[in-house]
Design an enzyme around this catalytic site. Sequence first.
Site, PDB file in Angstrom:
ATOM      1  N   CYS A 182     -41.118 -17.727  45.977  1.00  0.00           N
ATOM      2  CA  CYS A 182     -42.418 -17.202  46.423  1.00  0.00           C
ATOM      3  C   CYS A 182     -42.366 -16.545  47.802  1.00  0.00           C
ATOM      4  O   CYS A 182     -41.416 -16.705  48.548  1.00  0.00           O
ATOM      5  CB  CYS A 182     -43.508 -18.268  46.457  1.00  0.00           C
ATOM      6  SG  CYS A 182     -43.839 -19.021  44.880  1.00  0.00           S
TER       7      CYS A 182
ATOM      8  N   GLY B  49     -41.170 -13.154  43.923  1.00  0.00           N
ATOM      9  CA  GLY B  49     -42.031 -13.733  42.899  1.00  0.00           C
ATOM     10  C   GLY B  49     -42.784 -12.654  42.177  1.00  0.00           C
ATOM     11  O   GLY B  49     -43.434 -11.810  42.805  1.00  0.00           O
TER      12      GLY B  49
ATOM     13  N   ASN C   3     -45.248 -21.550  50.619  1.00  0.00           N
ATOM     14  CA  ASN C   3     -43.916 -21.264  50.086  1.00  0.00           C
ATOM     15  C   ASN C   3     -43.042 -22.477  50.378  1.00  0.00           C
ATOM     16  O   ASN C   3     -42.904 -22.857  51.533  1.00  0.00           O
ATOM     17  CB  ASN C   3     -43.346 -20.004  50.756  1.00  0.00           C
ATOM     18  CG  ASN C   3     -41.897 -19.743  50.369  1.00  0.00           C
ATOM     19  OD1 ASN C   3     -41.132 -19.200  51.151  1.00  0.00           O
ATOM     20  ND2 ASN C   3     -41.499 -20.111  49.180  1.00  0.00           N
ATOM     21  N   GLY C   4     -42.499 -23.063  49.325  1.00  0.00           N
ATOM     22  CA  GLY C   4     -41.653 -24.243  49.511  1.00  0.00           C
ATOM     23  C   GLY C   4     -41.886 -25.216  48.392  1.00  0.00           C
ATOM     24  O   GLY C   4     -42.385 -24.857  47.330  1.00  0.00           O
TER      25      GLY C   4
ATOM     26  N   CYS D 202     -32.146 -22.375  54.700  1.00  0.00           N
ATOM     27  CA  CYS D 202     -31.592 -22.407  53.340  1.00  0.00           C
ATOM     28  C   CYS D 202     -30.479 -21.370  53.169  1.00  0.00           C
ATOM     29  O   CYS D 202     -30.708 -20.172  53.329  1.00  0.00           O
ATOM     30  CB  CYS D 202     -32.720 -22.110  52.355  1.00  0.00           C
ATOM     31  SG  CYS D 202     -32.145 -21.823  50.681  1.00  0.00           S
TER      32      CYS D 202
ATOM     33  N   ASP E  51     -20.376 -11.950  41.263  1.00  0.00           N
ATOM     34  CA  ASP E  51     -21.812 -12.254  41.295  1.00  0.00           C
ATOM     35  C   ASP E  51     -22.079 -13.189  42.467  1.00  0.00           C
ATOM     36  O   ASP E  51     -21.164 -13.807  43.005  1.00  0.00           O
ATOM     37  CB  ASP E  51     -22.282 -12.869  39.976  1.00  0.00           C
ATOM     38  CG  ASP E  51     -23.782 -12.640  39.746  1.00  0.00           C
ATOM     39  OD1 ASP E  51     -24.450 -12.079  40.653  1.00  0.00           O
ATOM     40  OD2 ASP E  51     -24.295 -13.013  38.683  1.00  0.00           O
ATOM     41  N   ASP E  52     -23.347 -13.263  42.820  1.00  0.00           N
ATOM     42  CA  ASP E  52     -23.695 -14.076  43.995  1.00  0.00           C
ATOM     43  C   ASP E  52     -23.692 -15.564  43.680  1.00  0.00           C
ATOM     44  O   ASP E  52     -23.479 -16.385  44.543  1.00  0.00           O
ATOM     45  CB  ASP E  52     -25.085 -13.673  44.502  1.00  0.00           C
ATOM     46  CG  ASP E  52     -26.147 -14.028  43.491  1.00  0.00           C
ATOM     47  OD1 ASP E  52     -26.188 -13.374  42.438  1.00  0.00           O
ATOM     48  OD2 ASP E  52     -26.907 -14.977  43.720  1.00  0.00           O
TER      49      ASP E  52
ATOM     50  N   CYS F  34     -31.846 -27.715  43.662  1.00  0.00           N
ATOM     51  CA  CYS F  34     -32.500 -27.610  44.973  1.00  0.00           C
ATOM     52  C   CYS F  34     -33.913 -28.124  44.795  1.00  0.00           C
ATOM     53  O   CYS F  34     -34.585 -27.759  43.854  1.00  0.00           O
ATOM     54  CB  CYS F  34     -32.550 -26.156  45.429  1.00  0.00           C
ATOM     55  SG  CYS F  34     -33.595 -25.918  46.880  1.00  0.00           S
TER      56      CYS F  34
HETATM   57  P1  AMP Z   1     -26.862 -18.047  35.172  1.00  0.00           P
HETATM   58  O1  AMP Z   1     -26.881 -16.898  34.262  1.00  0.00           O
HETATM   59  O2  AMP Z   1     -27.748 -19.160  34.704  1.00  0.00           O
HETATM   60  O3  AMP Z   1     -25.493 -18.547  35.514  1.00  0.00           O
HETATM   61  O4  AMP Z   1     -27.529 -17.575  36.550  1.00  0.00           O
HETATM   62  C1  AMP Z   1     -26.814 -16.801  37.454  1.00  0.00           C
HETATM   63  C2  AMP Z   1     -27.511 -15.509  37.702  1.00  0.00           C
HETATM   64  O5  AMP Z   1     -28.877 -15.711  38.048  1.00  0.00           O
HETATM   65  C3  AMP Z   1     -26.897 -14.756  38.862  1.00  0.00           C
HETATM   66  O6  AMP Z   1     -26.758 -13.409  38.476  1.00  0.00           O
HETATM   67  C4  AMP Z   1     -27.876 -14.890  40.007  1.00  0.00           C
HETATM   68  O7  AMP Z   1     -27.998 -13.676  40.707  1.00  0.00           O
HETATM   69  C5  AMP Z   1     -29.173 -15.269  39.354  1.00  0.00           C
HETATM   70  N1  AMP Z   1     -29.848 -16.392  40.003  1.00  0.00           N
HETATM   71  C6  AMP Z   1     -29.334 -17.371  40.741  1.00  0.00           C
HETATM   72  N2  AMP Z   1     -30.277 -18.245  41.141  1.00  0.00           N
HETATM   73  C7  AMP Z   1     -31.434 -17.812  40.621  1.00  0.00           C
HETATM   74  C8  AMP Z   1     -32.772 -18.268  40.666  1.00  0.00           C
HETATM   75  N3  AMP Z   1     -33.101 -19.374  41.325  1.00  0.00           N
HETATM   76  N4  AMP Z   1     -33.702 -17.544  40.015  1.00  0.00           N
HETATM   77  C9  AMP Z   1     -33.373 -16.432  39.352  1.00  0.00           C
HETATM   78  N5  AMP Z   1     -32.138 -15.947  39.270  1.00  0.00           N
HETATM   79  C10 AMP Z   1     -31.170 -16.626  39.888  1.00  0.00           C
END
Ligand code: AMP
Length: 456
Positions: free
Chosen positions: A2, A28, A102-103, A237, A346-347, A383
């Site tokens: 959010c 969001g 937010n939180g 965070c 990927d992140d 989290c």
């Molecule tokens: P997954 O497909 O379940 O492994 O989720 C990983 C992907 O979702 C990555 O491409 C992230 O960029 C994205 N992601 C990570 N955390 C979140 C989150 N809390 N909400 C939405 N997307 C997320």
Amino acid sequence: MCAIVGVFGAKKASTVAYYSLFAMQHRGQEATGISSANGEKIKLYKKRGMVADVFSQEALENLDGNCAVGHNRYSTAGSESQGDAQPVFAKYKLGEISVVHNGNLVNKQEVRNELIDKGAIFQTDMDTENIIHLIAKSQKDSLVDRIKDMLTKIEGAYCLAIQSRSKMFVIRDRYGIRPLSLGKLKDGGWIVASETCALDLVGAEFIRDVRPGEMLTFEEGKEPVSEQIFEPDYHPCAFEYIYFARPDSIIDGKNVYETRLAMGKQLAKETPADVDLVLPVPDSGVAAARGYAEGLGVPFEMGIVRNHYVGRTFIEPTQAIRDLKVKLKLSPIKHLIEGKRVAIIDDSLVRGTTSRQIVKMLKEAGAAEVHMRIAAPEIKFPCRYGIDTPTKAELISASHSVDKIAEKIGADSLGFLSIDGLVDALGRERTYSLVSFDGNYFAGGNADTPGCAGGC
Ligand code: AMP
């Protein structure tokens, strides 16, 4: 997740709030709302949907007054209710009040049970309703004292903007878990927003971040008054930097894009791959992939195209739809990939859905080898401080080794950033909230604490 915004002392406060929410749409997409105060009355407009779709010129004009607070709600699986949108407005003994949050409060259920025992009724699952009740039920004489009273009863992660008919109060929890910045508007007035990208869009000058444990009070004709309500115990965070915040935002002095580059470089040191090309998962992996490619000295290519007209992967609750959504969203540029050994960055990896789909997609596009690299440590814990992560049972890293996950997603190899490496990339001058990686629930709660049921 959010986004929140608070605007005070501006001629068209609701319009400033609107643009700010637009800049923070990534935080969001499920619902949005603004309430405005003109000294006599608070007006509220909120609805499910994206900022640009929800507000009309007429709706904004109707939201008159020099103070506005606004919110973008992140979607959580299964929640369809319009009632879960913010701001939350109420009439109470001292007048009218509107709150955005937010939180995620970790003691929400305990507080709620106590309030219910005393006869309170609730219309939503939202933390924000707890906050309103605590303020309304406090026996203190003034709103500011009631807010302080309420703050002694809530625990967890929160950034709050609270509006009365003539004042605005902004509070960041003592850990500073979620970001919150203060800016000055060019034509007079103040703005507080979750991310600095909102300040940039409305042309506000960044003044400083709201301090952990600080409350700012805004009143007509006065400079904002700062009060340190709690001793700071700063833990911003890490996930804001990894995934959530916009790359152009600066959170607590650090540019998000640059920290992602540093994470990618660190990842290249820790888990290199013998490849011809480095590709990002767009858009979330772009900065880290650049850092990774630079670290390895290998070409970087935008080898996967993203369709921007599909919402984020997590919006749909069922696994079947989630699988399809990845395909709707991403497609490979075959001639770049064919016959190449690629590293795909990927992140983060949560359930493993995205990675599995992407590896498959790259192999179908003719990649000779696919090496998956994740610019974050393994997510082993949910989290509970405002990032919407699934339950522990759904987190693939909570129950599988790296090799096992590589096998499940079909990658030739898989590597994660270490927790130490992440902290190196973020800088060692402060302590971060790393709860998803190390399970240190420093702000209370645990893996079983309810997450962001009402949007966080
Ligand atoms: P997954 O497909 O379940 O492994 O989720 C990983 C992907 O979702 C990555 O491409 C992230 O960029 C994205 N992601 C990570 N955390 C979140 C989150 N809390 N909400 C939405 N997307 C997320």
